[in-house]
Design a protein around this motif. Sequence first.
Motif, PDB file in Angstrom:
ATOM      1  N   MET A 240       0.829  -1.206   0.000  1.00 21.75           N
ATOM      2  CA  MET A 240       0.000   0.000   0.000  1.00 21.75           C
ATOM      3  C   MET A 240       0.863   1.256   0.000  1.00 21.75           C
ATOM      4  SD  MET A 240      -3.108  -1.111   2.603  1.00 21.75           S
ATOM      5  CE  MET A 240      -3.911   0.497   2.458  1.00 21.75           C
ATOM      6  N   LEU A 241       1.936   1.251   0.789  1.00 24.59           N
ATOM      7  CA  LEU A 241       2.804   2.423   0.852  1.00 24.59           C
ATOM      8  C   LEU A 241       3.601   2.585  -0.437  1.00 24.59           C
ATOM      9  CD1 LEU A 241       4.103   2.108   4.531  1.00 24.59           C
ATOM     10  CD2 LEU A 241       2.550   3.857   3.619  1.00 24.59           C
ATOM     11  N   HIS A 242       4.080   1.478  -0.993  1.00 25.09           N
ATOM     12  CA  HIS A 242       4.860   1.569  -2.226  1.00 25.09           C
ATOM     13  C   HIS A 242       4.002   2.056  -3.385  1.00 25.09           C
ATOM     14  CE1 HIS A 242       6.646   0.180  -6.017  1.00 25.09           C
ATOM     15  NE2 HIS A 242       7.817   0.345  -5.417  1.00 25.09           N
ATOM     16  N   ASP A 243       2.794   1.477  -3.506  1.00 26.95           N
ATOM     17  CA  ASP A 243       1.924   1.771  -4.649  1.00 26.95           C
ATOM     18  C   ASP A 243       1.058   3.001  -4.427  1.00 26.95           C
ATOM     19  OD1 ASP A 243       2.969  -0.621  -5.558  1.00 26.95           O
ATOM     20  OD2 ASP A 243       1.172  -1.787  -5.054  1.00 26.95           O
ATOM     21  N   LEU A 244       0.993   3.492  -3.167  1.00 24.02           N
ATOM     22  CA  LEU A 244       0.043   4.550  -2.794  1.00 24.02           C
ATOM     23  C   LEU A 244      -1.358   4.168  -3.274  1.00 24.02           C
ATOM     24  CD1 LEU A 244       2.137   7.762  -3.564  1.00 24.02           C
ATOM     25  CD2 LEU A 244       1.774   6.615  -1.364  1.00 24.02           C
ATOM     26  N   SER A 245      -1.732   2.955  -2.942  1.00 23.25           N
ATOM     27  CA  SER A 245      -2.986   2.381  -3.414  1.00 23.25           C
ATOM     28  C   SER A 245      -3.579   1.500  -2.321  1.00 23.25           C
ATOM     29  CB  SER A 245      -2.740   1.546  -4.678  1.00 23.25           C
ATOM     30  OG  SER A 245      -3.846   0.720  -4.969  1.00 23.25           O
ATOM     31  N   ALA A 246      -4.901   1.400  -2.327  1.00 24.15           N
ATOM     32  CA  ALA A 246      -5.599   0.516  -1.389  1.00 24.15           C
ATOM     33  C   ALA A 246      -6.289  -0.627  -2.136  1.00 24.15           C
ATOM     34  CB  ALA A 246      -6.620   1.311  -0.573  1.00 24.15           C
ATOM     35  N   GLU A 247      -5.782  -0.961  -3.330  1.00 21.02           N
ATOM     36  CA  GLU A 247      -6.424  -2.009  -4.121  1.00 21.02           C
ATOM     37  C   GLU A 247      -6.431  -3.360  -3.422  1.00 21.02           C
ATOM     38  OE1 GLU A 247      -5.239  -2.400  -8.133  1.00 21.02           O
ATOM     39  OE2 GLU A 247      -5.886  -0.379  -8.709  1.00 21.02           O
ATOM     40  N   LEU A 248      -5.467  -3.611  -2.529  1.00 21.45           N
ATOM     41  CA  LEU A 248      -5.452  -4.889  -1.830  1.00 21.45           C
ATOM     42  C   LEU A 248      -6.653  -5.051  -0.904  1.00 21.45           C
ATOM     43  CD1 LEU A 248      -1.691  -5.536  -0.951  1.00 21.45           C
ATOM     44  CD2 LEU A 248      -3.063  -6.477  -2.814  1.00 21.45           C
ATOM     45  N   LEU A 249      -7.331  -3.955  -0.575  1.00 20.12           N
ATOM     46  CA  LEU A 249      -8.538  -4.068   0.255  1.00 20.12           C
ATOM     47  C   LEU A 249      -9.657  -4.777  -0.495  1.00 20.12           C
ATOM     48  CD1 LEU A 249      -8.687  -0.592   2.052  1.00 20.12           C
ATOM     49  CD2 LEU A 249      -7.393  -2.658   2.650  1.00 20.12           C
ATOM     50  N   TYR A 250      -9.605  -4.776  -1.836  1.00 28.14           N
ATOM     51  CA  TYR A 250     -10.616  -5.502  -2.602  1.00 28.14           C
ATOM     52  C   TYR A 250     -10.471  -7.009  -2.440  1.00 28.14           C
ATOM     53  CZ  TYR A 250     -11.150  -0.993  -4.997  1.00 28.14           C
ATOM     54  OH  TYR A 250     -11.361   0.342  -5.281  1.00 28.14           O
ATOM     55  N   GLU A 251      -9.328  -7.470  -1.888  1.00 28.52           N
ATOM     56  CA  GLU A 251      -9.108  -8.896  -1.658  1.00 28.52           C
ATOM     57  C   GLU A 251      -9.701  -9.361  -0.338  1.00 28.52           C
ATOM     58  OE1 GLU A 251      -7.416 -11.101  -3.722  1.00 28.52           O
ATOM     59  OE2 GLU A 251      -7.423  -9.475  -5.199  1.00 28.52           O
ATOM     60  N   VAL A 252     -10.067  -8.425   0.527  1.00 26.56           N
ATOM     61  CA  VAL A 252     -10.560  -8.766   1.860  1.00 26.56           C
ATOM     62  C   VAL A 252     -11.915  -9.468   1.768  1.00 26.56           C
ATOM     63  CG1 VAL A 252     -11.406  -7.804   4.037  1.00 26.56           C
ATOM     64  CG2 VAL A 252      -9.303  -6.921   2.994  1.00 26.56           C
ATOM     65  N   GLY A 253     -12.075 -10.520   2.544  1.00 27.74           N
ATOM     66  CA  GLY A 253     -13.362 -11.214   2.628  1.00 27.74           C
ATOM     67  C   GLY A 253     -13.657 -12.146   1.496  1.00 27.74           C
ATOM     68  N   SER A 254     -12.720 -12.325   0.557  1.00 26.85           N
ATOM     69  CA  SER A 254     -13.000 -13.152  -0.612  1.00 26.85           C
ATOM     70  C   SER A 254     -12.598 -14.602  -0.434  1.00 26.85           C
ATOM     71  CB  SER A 254     -12.281 -12.583  -1.846  1.00 26.85           C
ATOM     72  OG  SER A 254     -10.882 -12.627  -1.668  1.00 26.85           O
ATOM     73  N   ALA A 255     -11.984 -14.942   0.700  1.00 24.43           N
ATOM     74  CA  ALA A 255     -11.585 -16.329   0.936  1.00 24.43           C
ATOM     75  C   ALA A 255     -12.809 -17.205   1.110  1.00 24.43           C
ATOM     76  CB  ALA A 255     -10.688 -16.419   2.168  1.00 24.43           C
ATOM     77  N   LYS A 256     -12.617 -18.492   0.854  1.00 22.78           N
ATOM     78  CA  LYS A 256     -13.725 -19.440   0.957  1.00 22.78           C
ATOM     79  C   LYS A 256     -14.267 -19.486   2.381  1.00 22.78           C
ATOM     80  CE  LYS A 256     -14.754 -24.369   0.637  1.00 22.78           C
ATOM     81  NZ  LYS A 256     -14.182 -25.719   0.491  1.00 22.78           N
ATOM     82  N   ASP A 257     -13.380 -19.475   3.357  1.00 23.20           N
ATOM     83  CA  ASP A 257     -13.777 -19.574   4.761  1.00 23.20           C
ATOM     84  C   ASP A 257     -13.371 -18.314   5.504  1.00 23.20           C
ATOM     85  OD1 ASP A 257     -14.651 -22.348   4.494  1.00 23.20           O
ATOM     86  OD2 ASP A 257     -12.512 -22.805   4.292  1.00 23.20           O
ATOM     87  N   ALA A 258     -13.893 -18.167   6.709  1.00 25.74           N
ATOM     88  CA  ALA A 258     -13.507 -17.032   7.539  1.00 25.74           C
ATOM     89  C   ALA A 258     -12.017 -17.132   7.876  1.00 25.74           C
ATOM     90  CB  ALA A 258     -14.335 -17.020   8.822  1.00 25.74           C
ATOM     91  N   PRO A 259     -11.314 -15.993   7.993  1.00 24.11           N
ATOM     92  CA  PRO A 259      -9.891 -16.042   8.319  1.00 24.11           C
ATOM     93  C   PRO A 259      -9.650 -16.842   9.598  1.00 24.11           C
ATOM     94  CG  PRO A 259     -10.517 -13.827   7.682  1.00 24.11           C
ATOM     95  CD  PRO A 259     -11.793 -14.627   7.804  1.00 24.11           C
ATOM     96  N   PRO A 260      -8.714 -17.775   9.568  1.00 11.66           N
ATOM     97  CA  PRO A 260      -8.476 -18.618  10.743  1.00 11.66           C
ATOM     98  C   PRO A 260      -7.644 -17.891  11.793  1.00 11.66           C
ATOM     99  CG  PRO A 260      -6.940 -19.183   9.000  1.00 11.66           C
ATOM    100  CD  PRO A 260      -7.850 -18.121   8.439  1.00 11.66           C
ATOM    101  N   ALA A 261      -7.571 -18.493  12.966  1.00  5.87           N
ATOM    102  CA  ALA A 261      -6.658 -18.021  13.990  1.00  5.87           C
ATOM    103  C   ALA A 261      -5.331 -18.746  13.801  1.00  5.87           C
ATOM    104  CB  ALA A 261      -7.230 -18.294  15.377  1.00  5.87           C
ATOM    105  N   PHE A 262      -4.240 -17.990  13.760  1.00  6.31           N
ATOM    106  CA  PHE A 262      -2.929 -18.570  13.515  1.00  6.31           C
ATOM    107  C   PHE A 262      -2.141 -18.640  14.820  1.00  6.31           C
ATOM    108  CE2 PHE A 262      -4.141 -16.523   9.528  1.00  6.31           C
ATOM    109  CZ  PHE A 262      -3.915 -17.531   8.615  1.00  6.31           C
ATOM    110  N   GLU A 263      -1.393 -19.725  14.990  1.00  4.12           N
ATOM    111  CA  GLU A 263      -0.533 -19.843  16.153  1.00  4.12           C
ATOM    112  C   GLU A 263       0.662 -18.891  16.012  1.00  4.12           C
ATOM    113  OE1 GLU A 263       0.663 -23.798  16.898  1.00  4.12           O
ATOM    114  OE2 GLU A 263      -1.368 -24.592  17.080  1.00  4.12           O
ATOM    115  N   SER A 264       1.064 -18.316  17.124  1.00  7.50           N
ATOM    116  CA  SER A 264       2.216 -17.421  17.134  1.00  7.50           C
ATOM    117  C   SER A 264       2.969 -17.635  18.435  1.00  7.50           C
ATOM    118  CB  SER A 264       1.763 -15.959  17.007  1.00  7.50           C
ATOM    119  OG  SER A 264       1.104 -15.546  18.191  1.00  7.50           O
TER     120      SER A 264
END
Length: 572
Positions: A240-264
């Motif tokens: 986003m900072l490099h491109d000065l763009s928010a186009e990656l926000l159009y990818e949000v919510g498009s996964a087949k399932d809800a975002p999982p919880a990841f171990e950290s």
Amino acid sequence: MGEIYFKAERVLIWLGESTFESEAAIRYLHDVYVLLEPVVVGLASRGQLAVPRRGLEAVQPNILEAIRRRRDEFQEQNRQRYHREGVTEANMLTELMDRRWFQRMWMLQELVMARSATFLCGESEISWAKLSLALGALVVYDQSPELTGMNEANYAPRLKLYQDLRTQVHQHMSPIRTDFVGFTMSWVLTLGRPLQCSKPKDKMYGLHGYLRALGFMDLPRVDYGKSVPEVFTEYTRAAMLHDLSAELLYEVGSAKDAPPAFESPGGIARLPSWVADWSSSRCCAQVNHEHFAASGASQLTFEFPGPGRLRLSGVVIDTVRACSETVPQRPEQRLNDLMEPGVYLPSMEQRVRAWVSWLRMALGEGEYPTGERTVDVFQRTILQDGAVGKLPEHRLPAEVMDEASSWVSLLAVHDEDVPPGNGASAYQLESHELWRHRVNEVLEYTLTLPAFHAAYFSSPGVDPRPILANPGFRTMTALANGGPMRAHNWILRLTTGRRMFRTQLGYFGTAPQSIRTGDSVALIAGMKLPMLVRALEDGDGYKLVCPAFVHGMMHGEFWPAHEGALSEFVFN
């Protein structure tokens, strides 16, 4: 490792042992290449054919005619040579292109970095140059107004990924440099999303070498000690900072399932709502935002006020009142398994049931707020206003849009409870008997086609009677073969993984399955699509749910005239 492939004179890529279908596919692609070589290579050498990067505008009448002749020849050969084995153009190409190699992130460098690459499948082989030109030409044909229902366009995203990355990498590494307009870091991340890898972090780290080869130097450091959400957030923020763009926000919510919880290392970590779940390779159909301007001519401004937080400005204009069922994805089985009645019948039934729920929602309401007939709006909504590609020329022609009327009428036969009002008489929805007769006619006709019979009834022990009596099978067969074939093909692609919704103001649209009743419809400055947002229960900001298509809100109709009407959104 990539440098080795780049320096090699030729790279041989092993796809595995051959099958009857894969051998037929390679022979077919060789034949198509030989037929089209004088035209396709000539255009490509003059820079007039970009397959499939630009797509529809590259369609030339002579190419379409050559492909049409080749398909006619293949269909005749299919009856003579392949009928006994039940091979069709669709399933033989699927058998070749769905092989594991084409889906793996780390395999990609073998092709992208190679100066010359050849695929080996058993004893058959085909060069990348021939495969990409032949299959690319078929993709162009499949995306043209002559669309016949074949599935080459299913391979278009993958073909685009391979060809575009190869072109960019080799241009950048060549002594003679050529800059490409619109080439962004966001674009590379998006291209890599369909690929698979065993470790989610490699969805970003697997592209790190390509990004550096393409000149992107200010990249997050590769560190496998970081959590998955940290890695995904760092790369999204950097793009986003490099491109000065928010186009990656159009990818949000498009996964087949809800975002999982990841171990950290610190316990369980979750993605910020504005960061796409890059670990998911199977995504729902998305809206081609390039055709729209929901926030008018406003300018994008954003900042990151804290870890995992994104600040944007915009305005809430409506609220989701009701949601329909989700049109399901294709089951995750190989082709041979997909043709088992126990797999394809439930899939057909679920798709038809979801579409009927869309139709009920649309036609069960009064006049549309814009004054248009509700059925006309429904037709344009399920086809996303005909926007099927990235460029202005990438729109469905009027005759394909008009086919949706027959599609709606055939679908209505499946459920006689569909309300006949709100302009539905124009589609003869009240004449169920007429369209029911049409369904029977189509079914009788398709049963005379050898390829249809071979696909569904040739397996040992399959009793065709319960299949033919299945309402979902009958409806899907009628939709795919009963006249609105081109519209049906696009509707299937543009609605998969999505659900329809109605708003408090009476508008309706489509969005990924992550939406729910009560979500707000917001317009964000500089964003081309309406975004669905959800206020957090603790009042500390919002969750970014997903982008949406909302008929009547796509071209700045609701964008305020004065910036003073805008509010601040902080997404967590």
